[in-house]
Write an enzyme that holds these catalytic residues in place. Structure first.
Site, mmCIF file in Angstrom:
data_model
loop_
_atom_site.group_PDB
_atom_site.id
_atom_site.type_symbol
_atom_site.label_atom_id
_atom_site.label_comp_id
_atom_site.label_asym_id
_atom_site.label_seq_id
_atom_site.Cartn_x
_atom_site.Cartn_y
_atom_site.Cartn_z
ATOM 1 N N GLY A 232 31.383 46.203 44.362
ATOM 2 C CA GLY A 232 32.531 46.652 43.593
ATOM 3 C C GLY A 232 32.107 47.054 42.197
ATOM 4 O O GLY A 232 31.313 46.364 41.552
ATOM 5 N N ALA B 73 35.448 44.244 36.638
ATOM 6 C CA ALA B 73 34.688 43.017 36.862
ATOM 7 C C ALA B 73 33.267 43.333 37.315
ATOM 8 O O ALA B 73 32.294 42.780 36.784
ATOM 9 C CB ALA B 73 35.400 42.144 37.890
ATOM 10 N N ARG C 67 57.236 40.142 35.262
ATOM 11 C CA ARG C 67 57.438 41.089 36.356
ATOM 12 C C ARG C 67 58.237 40.508 37.512
ATOM 13 O O ARG C 67 59.080 41.192 38.094
ATOM 14 C CB ARG C 67 56.070 41.588 36.849
#
Length: 648
Positions: free
Chosen positions: A51, A55, A341
């Site tokens: 990935g 991060a 939210r």
């Protein structure tokens, strides 16, 4: 689901490794006790990073700068295309530039409270501690944060906070932060300390002697199955929101890498904690494959309202002020439109379900900038949100400077993920999980502008310390891809692809994904109940069985074939979706984004059960036909007293 399944909880297997001592000293104590790898020895270690978002890119750049040999894998054609670019509104940090009362403790408290007291206290405090360092790091990289007239970095507020702590780059914060991390990564690529492997998808984790030592991936261009060995694996692959088919996530986002690690022994924590974002462009028709998010930052100046009259079909400009219900301001006067939210999403759903929604479907509310434009002028609003307004107009063909936006909640972020300890290490030694792929910092609901904060905190300021401790404290035998375990895992990955290709059924992969999404949204979406969750488990299981007998995957695996990619991801969603529903069924309380209809107050707010569920639920894989085991990590709060979560 039997009563035995309900009560199957094991405690004691999850060791969080949180240091002793006062909360504010835990991270320093941890760092002081960690074993180190000497600078001239770091070159001996190979690290895999899967990935390349915030991060992954920040971790890879930091570790390569320290001297490790880093391999970075991403399924995009470039690391800078990671989904982190889609984050719009900002990144939180407790610098208190506006001098409005912010502090590390207040950021910590707001994050714990926003997560409905379902996050690990020590992790969240560390996140607040290092937040200020993130801003300094990004400014040094040239990230173009907005600035005030005097030159200081500008701040705005976000949901769940009564201070302005969110740093932003207009509506492109995620993209600009990723470009900063990407530049650092590419610098290391140019020196040879980091190597990029683009257009690769991780298919499985390789463990040797119980320790993560490599991965098996597919070259998405050639179809070749590849093996790569290392001394540790960092998983930075984002969240699983696309299990719902329609979400704000890019279509490539998936659960595959995390799910394959789960099946190799990594516990999956709190999968039912999915975030419903309140500020999304409503669904338009059955042809849609994804939804578009409008930044939460818009609620700084936009006012949310619906007509006071049921089924009022008048255009908004024909509805006078006295006929408008600014329901968030009415219900939550202390926070108004800036409630978190989950609170805003449930309130919008309640109004629409009661018949006050707008749009052709009645599944929308207004987000109105009329007052802000009158008070500040159109040019000022354009300078803050111009690109967001432009995006909205391109999609809807409506000018939000002239008419209110229409918004409705949609699946967005996922707070659940692979379980990690204080070192960010999973239950598989040597497998570290960063950013949205882990469960650690957001509890049951993520506050806006905290995702970017966590991703960069993990990559820049946590993993460089804790990874070294793993390498220095565990004897790691030399391992190459010639080890027989790589051949075993490689053969299993190839066999899975071959099996899907051999079915040659009459139903498309996408039709299965869409059907799964309908089950997930209807039964495991904004509101959940026991009967619906049991139905979801049964329906997903039946759909999965049909997938493996009727799916049609054209082409072959030994070539560029995006249907093979999609089929593998949907197959994993069909397994993961059942675990999500099972986790929601077992958690008999309402907290954050997990709202059980049986557990609510008279006012329709979430009702927690701290006596029974003040813990992290972490699931252990037991095989394809056996119910997974539910483990519990108790959550204790030494500094904050758990209380009813109120924003009134």
């Amino acid at each position: 689901m039997s009563d035995g399944d309900r009560s199957q909880v094991n405690q004691g297997r999850l060791q969080s490794r949180v240091p002793d001592g006062p909360l504010a000293e835990k991270w320093d104590r941890c760092k002081n006790d960690l074993k180190l790898v000497a600078p001239n020895n770091k070159r001996k270690y190979d690290i895999i990073v899967v990935g390349s978002g915030l991060a992954g890119a920040s971790a890879a750049a930091s570790l390569a700068e320290l001297g490790y040999n880093v391999k970075v894998f991403c399924f995009q054609d470039s690391a800078r295309r990671a989904h982190s670019i889609a984050a719009q509104g900002g990144i939180n940090a407790a610098k208190n530039y506006p001098n409005d009362g912010d502090s590390v403790y207040r950021l910590f408290y707001d994050t714990i409270k926003g997560g409905d007291f379902r996050a690990r206290e020590a992790n969240v405090y560390r996140l607040a501690q290092v937040s200020a360092n993130i801003i300094d790091q990004c400014v040094a990289q040239g990230v173009p944060f907005a600035r005030e007239y005097g030159g200081l970095l500008a701040n705005r507020t976000f949901g769940g906070a009564q201070v302005s702590r969110t740093f932003y780059c207009r509506g492109q914060t995620g993209q600009q932060l990723l470009l900063g991390a990407y530049s650092g990564l590419m610098r290391q690529v140019s020196t040879g300390k980091a190597k990029m492997f683009a257009r690769r998808e991780m298919l499985d984790l390789v463990t040797i002697d119980g320790v993560a030592r490599g991965i098996v991936c597919r070259n998405l261009v050639t179809g070749e199955i590849e093996s790569h060995a290392a001394h540790a694996v960092l998983l930075c692959t984002g969240g699983y929101g696309n299990a719902y088919y329609l979400s704000t996530n890019a279509k490539g986002c998936n659960v595959t890498a995390a799910w394959r690690c789960y099946k190799r022994g990594a516990f999956f924590a709190n999968p039912c904690f999915t975030q419903i974002h309140p500020t999304c462009i409503p669904v338009k028709g059955d042809y849609q494959s994804k939804l578009t998010l409008m930044s939460e930052s818009l609620r700084n100046d936009g006012r949310v309202w619906v007509p006071k009259k049921e089924h009022d079909t008048r255009p908004p400009h024909e509805i006078p002020e006295e006929d408008r219900d600014y329901y968030l301001e009415r219900r939550y006067p202390a926070f108004g439109n800036m409630v978190p939210r989950d609170v805003a999403s449930r309130a919008a759903k309640e109004r629409c379900d009661a018949g006050y929604g707008v749009n052709e479907t009645g599944k929308a509310v207004f987000l109105d900038f009329k007052r802000a434009i009158e008070e500040q002028g159109e040019d000022k609003i354009r300078s803050k949100y111009g690109n967001l307004f432009h995006m909205y107009e391109k999609i809807t063909d409506e000018n939000p400077y002239k008419v209110p936006m229409r918004i409705y909640p949609a699946v967005h972020y996922t707070m659940g993920g692979l379980w990690v300890d204080y070192h960010l290490e999973s239950t598989v030694p040597g497998l570290f999980v960063l950013g949205e792929a882990n469960f650690s910092d957001h509890g049951a609901n993520r506050l806006g502008a905290s995702a970017l904060m966590q991703g960069l905190a993990d990559g820049y300021f946590v993993i460089p310390y804790t990874l070294g401790h793993h390498l220095a404290s565990r004897p790691l035998k030399p391992v190459t891809t010639a080890h027989p375990q790589f051949d075993v895992v490689k053969a299993e990955a190839q066999g899975r692809i071959d099996k899907m290709l051999s079915i040659n059924g009459n139903r498309s992969v996408q039709s299965f994904h869409r059907a799964l999404g309908e089950i997930m949204w209807n039964q495991c979406g904004m509101a959940r109940n026991a009967a619906g969750l049991q139905k979801a488990i049964d329906d997903i299981r039946a759909l999965r069985e049909e997938f493996w007998t009727k799916v049609h995957v054209p082409g072959s695996g030994a070539e560029f074939n995006q249907q093979v990619e999609q089929a593998g991801r949907v197959a994993d969603f069909l397994e993961f979706g059942e675990l999500l529903a099972r986790d929601a069924f077992m958690r008999e309380e309402s907290c954050g984004g997990h709202f059980r209809e049986e557990h609510q107050t008279e006012e329709g707010e979430a009702r927690r059960d701290d006596e029974r569920f003040a813990h992290v639920a972490a699931w252990e894989y037991q095989g394809p036909t056996t119910t997974p085991v539910r483990h519990a990590e108790p959550l204790t709060f030494e500094t904050i007293h758990m209380s009813a979560r109120s924003y009134k």
